[in-house]
Every structure is written in C-alpha cells, then in structure tokens.
Design an enzyme around this catalytic site. Structure first.
Site: not given
Ligand code: ADP
Ligand code: AMP
Length: 212
Positions: A88, A123, A156, A167
C-alpha cells in the site's frame, strides 16, 4: 501465479482475490484480514494497529512488512498467492522486491468514489472467516447471517462514512502512486480493470486479462 491486486478500499479486491486464488491456486493474503485477526486475538501487534485502523490511516510500514514477511514464507504460498491490500506504500513495494519476491502480474481495480461508498456502506462481513457480503449486490441466503455457519454478519468499524472518506484520501496519497511504480517495471504485466460491473463480470475480465 503471484498476483498483486491494487485498488481503492471497497473496490472489490477481497471479493476477487478469493476467486483468483481458487482459479489459479495459491493463498489469499489480505493484510486487512490479518490485522483484524491480530486485533481479535488481542496481540501486541493488534494493539499497535488499532488506532491507525480506527482512524482509516495506514498502519506503519515496519509492522506491516514484518507481518507480511512472516506470512509469505508459509507453505501455502509456495504455489503462488494473491496479495490483497499489500503493498500500500512504495516502501512496502520495495520491501517485497528486496525480499526477492517478484509478482507475475499486477491487477489494478478502478471505480469511482460514489460507487465505492455504496459498496462499503452495504458491506457485511463474517469476522471469523473473513467472508464478505453486500446487502444488495451479494446478499447472504438469509439476511444478516453467514451462509456457511449461520453466525451473525457485522459491519466493520472502519466502514462508517466519515472513515471511508479518510481511507479514500489515504489511498490517493499513499497507494495510488504504486500504479505508476509497477507500470514502469518492464516485463511485468500490469492490467487496469474497470470494476463497476457485477462481481462475476469483473472476475471474468480479470481472468481474461491474466490469460485465463
Ligand atoms: P475491498 O477488499 O477492495 O475493500 P470488498 O471485496 O470487500 O472490497 O468489496 C466491497 C463491497 O462491495 C463488499 O460488500 C462486496 O460484496 C461488494 N462488491 C465487490 N465487488 C462488487 C461488484 N463487482 N459489484 C457490486 N458489489 C461488489
Ligand atoms: P482493508 O481490509 O484492506 O480495507 O484494510 C483495513 C485497514 O487495515 C486499513 O485501513 C489500514 O489501517 C490497515 N491496513 C491493511 N493493509 C495495510 C497495509 N498494507 N499497510 C498499512 N495499513 C494496512
């Protein structure tokens, strides 16, 4: 295959990472999931990470790099891995390279901010497994419970709207520059994928880009 998934929070990295790990073999490594497990288990790392995660900021590089270095040498990574949420920062990308770990491809998922906010607002997660749902786009079979265990789904803490905006800002400043960093690496396939389509269609686009 060793894949790095880039993209803003909420774009669908975790959702696609599970599918790519199943398709190509290898482990799904989500630093966010790993940190949430540390928090849940009340470890010293979890305690140090909490304030940053709650504020929507990045956890300091040294903590993340140490955590990832220990994880990526586990046997389930031998066949490959999908990195979800790491690197990141440029320092994290450099640490990965210095550890001798070279990705086979980078997939950069892209989506506009309004769609991101809608994805994050809906989510719901099953904390124990990390399974991810969306109340509208990927609903569980029964409202508010995990399909596999029947346990409750939760939102979350860092998915509140004000934290989401923070974020996104952090992403733009600290993570978005990684796109240019990887694009500049000759011989490394870099795929920019527009991720606004439904989940299955995005999966298809990514798998096609990676050569099936
Ligand atoms: P990230 O890991 O990038 O934070 P997630 O995979 O957790 O994102 O997805 C964020 C939210 O969007 C989840 O609630 C997921 O079910 C939904 N989501 C993911 N991909 C799609 C898509 N292509 N269309 C609609 N909703 C999606
Ligand atoms: P995510 O589940 O990827 O959305 O991450 C949730 C939170 O975890 C982020 O907002 C950061 O606070 C922390 N985090 C996750 N991955 C990283 C990373 N590679 N570097 C720094 N912080 C991270």
């Amino acid at each position: 295959m060793k894949i790095i998934l880039l993209g803003p929070p909420g774009v669908g990295k975790g959702t696609q990472a599970v599918r790519l790990a199943a398709r190509f073999g290898g482990a799904h490594l989500s630093t966010g999931d790993m940190l949430r497990a540390e928090l849940k288990n009340s470890t010293p790392l979890g305690a140090r990470a909490k304030e940053f995660m709650d504020a929507g900021e990045l956890v300091p590089d040294d903590l993340i790099i140490d955590m990832m270095k220990a994880r990526i040498v586990q046997p389930d990574c031998e066949k490959g891995f999908v990195l979800d949420g790491f690197p990141r920062t440029l320092a994290q990308a450099e640490a990965l390279a210095e550890a001798g770990i070279a990705p086979d491809a980078v997939v950069d998922l892209d989506l506009d901010d309004d769609a991101i906010v809608a994805r994050i607002a809906g989510r719901r997660v099953h904390p124990a497994s990390g399974r991810v749902y969306h109340i509208q786009f990927s609903p569980p079979k029964q409202a508010d419970v995990d399909d596999e265990t029947g346990e409750p789904l939760v939102q979350r803490d860092d998915d509140r709207e004000e934290t989401v905006r923070a974020r996104l800002e952090v992403y733009r400043k600290q993570t978005a520059p990684l796109a240019a960093h990887y694009q500049a690496q000759s011989g490394l396939p870099y795929h920019h994928i527009e991720a606004s389509a439904p989940i299955d269609e995005v999966t298809e686009s990514v798998i096609n880009a990676l050569g099936g």
